[in-house]
Design a protein around this motif. Structure first.
Motif, PDB file in Angstrom:
ATOM      1  N   SER A 193       0.861  -1.239   0.133  1.00 41.03           N
ATOM      2  CA  SER A 193       0.055  -0.091   0.057  1.00 41.03           C
ATOM      3  C   SER A 193       0.833   1.053  -0.108  1.00 41.03           C
ATOM      4  O   SER A 193       0.375   2.367   0.008  1.00 41.03           O
ATOM      5  N   SER A 198       3.917   3.913  -1.786  1.00 40.71           N
ATOM      6  CA  SER A 198       3.710   4.471  -3.079  1.00 40.71           C
ATOM      7  C   SER A 198       4.505   3.637  -3.971  1.00 40.71           C
ATOM      8  O   SER A 198       4.135   3.171  -5.044  1.00 40.71           O
ATOM      9  N   VAL A 199       5.726   3.028  -3.413  1.00 46.34           N
ATOM     10  CA  VAL A 199       6.663   2.159  -4.165  1.00 46.34           C
ATOM     11  C   VAL A 199       5.684   0.895  -4.629  1.00 46.34           C
ATOM     12  O   VAL A 199       5.816   0.227  -5.567  1.00 46.34           O
ATOM     13  N   SER A 236      -1.811  -2.984   5.751  1.00 45.05           N
ATOM     14  CA  SER A 236      -2.813  -3.077   6.778  1.00 45.05           C
ATOM     15  C   SER A 236      -4.068  -3.568   6.365  1.00 45.05           C
ATOM     16  O   SER A 236      -4.408  -3.386   5.170  1.00 45.05           O
ATOM     17  N   ASN A 268      -6.476  -1.641   4.069  1.00 45.11           N
ATOM     18  CA  ASN A 268      -5.929  -1.326   2.413  1.00 45.11           C
ATOM     19  C   ASN A 268      -6.033  -2.707   1.684  1.00 45.11           C
ATOM     20  O   ASN A 268      -5.420  -2.765   0.664  1.00 45.11           O
ATOM     21  N   TYR A 279       0.797  -7.326   7.455  1.00 46.97           N
ATOM     22  CA  TYR A 279       2.221  -7.358   8.044  1.00 46.97           C
ATOM     23  C   TYR A 279       2.490  -7.272   9.520  1.00 46.97           C
ATOM     24  O   TYR A 279       3.589  -7.587   9.999  1.00 46.97           O
ATOM     25  N   ALA A 320       9.795  -0.979   7.488  1.00 49.39           N
ATOM     26  CA  ALA A 320      10.501  -1.507   8.576  1.00 49.39           C
ATOM     27  C   ALA A 320      10.465  -2.913   8.755  1.00 49.39           C
ATOM     28  O   ALA A 320       9.584  -3.476   8.771  1.00 49.39           O
ATOM     29  N   THR A 341      13.485  -0.426   0.980  1.00 46.45           N
ATOM     30  CA  THR A 341      13.884   0.291   2.383  1.00 46.45           C
ATOM     31  C   THR A 341      15.069  -0.134   2.631  1.00 46.45           C
ATOM     32  O   THR A 341      15.375  -1.559   2.838  1.00 46.45           O
ATOM     33  N   VAL A 370      17.995  -1.244  -3.697  1.00 46.98           N
ATOM     34  CA  VAL A 370      17.502  -0.521  -5.142  1.00 46.98           C
ATOM     35  C   VAL A 370      17.909   0.833  -4.837  1.00 46.98           C
ATOM     36  O   VAL A 370      17.710   1.527  -3.636  1.00 46.98           O
ATOM     37  N   GLY A 381      16.406   4.219  -6.677  1.00 48.56           N
ATOM     38  CA  GLY A 381      15.255   4.348  -7.434  1.00 48.56           C
ATOM     39  C   GLY A 381      15.612   5.355  -8.993  1.00 48.56           C
ATOM     40  O   GLY A 381      14.511   5.287  -9.714  1.00 48.56           O
ATOM     41  N   GLN A 433       4.269  14.268   5.781  1.00 46.13           N
ATOM     42  CA  GLN A 433       4.764  13.224   5.011  1.00 46.13           C
ATOM     43  C   GLN A 433       5.470  12.400   6.289  1.00 46.13           C
ATOM     44  O   GLN A 433       5.208  11.238   6.406  1.00 46.13           O
ATOM     45  N   SER A 486      -0.852   6.551   4.673  1.00 43.93           N
ATOM     46  CA  SER A 486      -1.482   5.165   4.408  1.00 43.93           C
ATOM     47  C   SER A 486      -2.082   5.263   2.972  1.00 43.93           C
ATOM     48  O   SER A 486      -3.388   5.618   2.968  1.00 43.93           O
TER      49      SER A 486
END
Ligand SMILES: NC(=O)c1ccc[n+]([C@@H]2O[C@H](COP(=O)([O-])OP(=O)(O)OC[C@H]3O[C@@H](n4cnc5c(N)ncnc54)[C@H](OP(=O)(O)O)[C@@H]3O)[C@@H](O)[C@H]2O)c1
Length: 372
Positions: free
Chosen positions: A172, A174-175, A195, A198, A213, A239, A262, A308, A310, A359, A364
């Motif tokens: 959920s 953005s990436v 969650s 979503n 998660y 995380a 992340t 990664v 971006g 932000q 979410s």
């Protein structure tokens, strides 16, 4: 010549300050865009609050921001896909080591963008909606399609089913919202996490199965769901996602590969304004130990991992596959959702600092946007 203004980051740790900026001249392969909407990403406030701990190559005063949607004003030599007046969305490269001129930051009225990192947007799409796309799309595509990452086949409007499954941890975000859509468009089945509020959102984007998660049994449940499947790799977002994805990949059949979106760290959120002494005594040793633990876990499980970056697709064929080919056609055909949905939180350069603060508090399944 038009007058340009930017929301400058004057020095490390300082608040953004609106002031004049040079109006840029486009070089070969470059476009000057009059930005109409910019979107906010975690990296923007992370850079402001961590100083030189990340993106240490950025010199001050700096112009942050990566996501722009707007109108083409001028094009440089060798630009073939755009002309003045066109509407586009683009990944501004100002945070990238090779492109750190303030002219390439998003948080200003006029930005220089690279043609290969831009896609035209249909007339039915407003600028705010389009502006949510760039860094989410670029990061997801870098993880999924670059040969030294998951290396999936390029996305298509009507993909052939590969019969393989990808795990997107953090669907959920953005990436994650873009990774789900791109993996499905590459013919893959997608398992994701979010969650429970979503679950419907990620399913609408194309995820086949979704898990909470925060559930104590999430790792076991996903391993169970992968029984008999051919695994094509994982993208870890959020995380603790790295350790979970490594554990799941290790028990799967297929490509045991985890791309870290992340950066895995023992610190879920670092305190602001860390000085060099705290970095050396506190952050560096704990991060080293943590990374060694993860590396060992991956090695024992036969899992390859790679962080990664971006914007790395700018240097290979993936930028053309995405910004030159797939995205323009998918947006025009209404076959790709600009997700997560934009929440416009202000208008004008002065509104960008409060959007960063917002932000930082957390979002979410939405992207914060400022119109210009
Ligand atoms: N490597 C790169 O170049 C690059 C580029 C862009 C972003 N990133 C990183 O990628 C991550 C996502 O960025 P973003 O802009 O997509 O974030 P974002 O949209 O701001 O993230 C918010 C979303 O993350 C989800 N989330 C929060 N903690 C999670 C966890 N532990 N596990 C799974 N999902 C979790 C939340 O899901 P729910 O609301 O459903 O709980 C929420 O929807 C961040 O860590 C960011 O720094 C890296």
């Amino acid at each position: 010549m038009p007058k340009n203004f930017a929301a400058w980051l004057p020095e490390k740790f300082e608040r953004l300050k609106v002031g004049e900026a040079s109006y840029p001249t486009p070089g070969a392969g470059e476009i000057v865009v009059r930005n109409r909407a910019i979107a906010i990403n975690p990296v923007d406030w992370l850079k402001q609050h961590t100083g030189d701990m990340m993106l240490a190559w950025i010199k001050y005063p700096a112009v942050l921001g990566t996501d722009v949607a707007g109108d083409v004003v001028e094009v440089g030599a060798k630009v073939t896909r755009f002309r003045p007046g066109d509407r586009l969305v683009a990944h501004a490269l100002g945070l990238t080591k090779s492109n750190t001129r303030p002219a390439e930051g998003a948080f200003q009225l006029y930005t220089v963008i690279q043609e290969r990192m831009a896609a035209p947007i249909p007339s039915s799409m407003d600028y705010a909606s389009a502006s949510v796309l760039p860094l989410g799309v670029s990061t997801a595509a870098s993880a999924l399609f670059q040969r030294d990452y998951l290396g999936l086949q390029a996305p298509r409007l009507q993909p052939a089913d590969t019969g393989e499954t990808v795990l997107i941890w953090g669907g959920s975000s953005s990436v994650g919202s873009n990774a789900i859509q791109l993996a499905v468009a590459a013919g893959h089945r997608v398992i994701t996490t979010a969650s429970p509020r979503n679950f419907g959102y990620v399913s609408q984007l194309g995820a086949h199965q979704v898990f909470d998660y925060n559930s104590r049994t999430v790792r076991r449940d996903i391993k169970q769901a992968l029984k008999g499947a051919t695994f094509a790799g994982a993208l870890a977002l959020g995380a603790k996602s790295a350790a979970a994805c490594i554990e799941i990949a290790a028990s799967s059949k297929g490509k045991r590969f985890v791309a870290f979106g992340t950066y895995p760290s023992p610190f879920e959120s670092l305190p602001d304004r860390l000085g060099p002494w705290e970095m050396i005594t506190r952050v560096a040793p704990a991060t080293l130990l943590f990374s060694m633990g993860l590396a060992l876990k991956a090695r024992l499980g036969g899992v390859k991992t790679k962080a990664v970056w971006g914007s790395s697709l700018k240097d290979n064929e993936v930028s053309g596959q995405i910004y030159g080919d797939f995205l323009p056609r998918a947006l025009a055909a209404n076959a790709y959702v600009a997700a997560p949905p934009a929440r416009v939180v202000g208008d004008g350069l002065e509104a960008i600092q409060s959007a960063l603060d917002l932000q930082k508090k957390g979002v979410s399944a939405e992207k914060l946007v400022v119109t210009l």
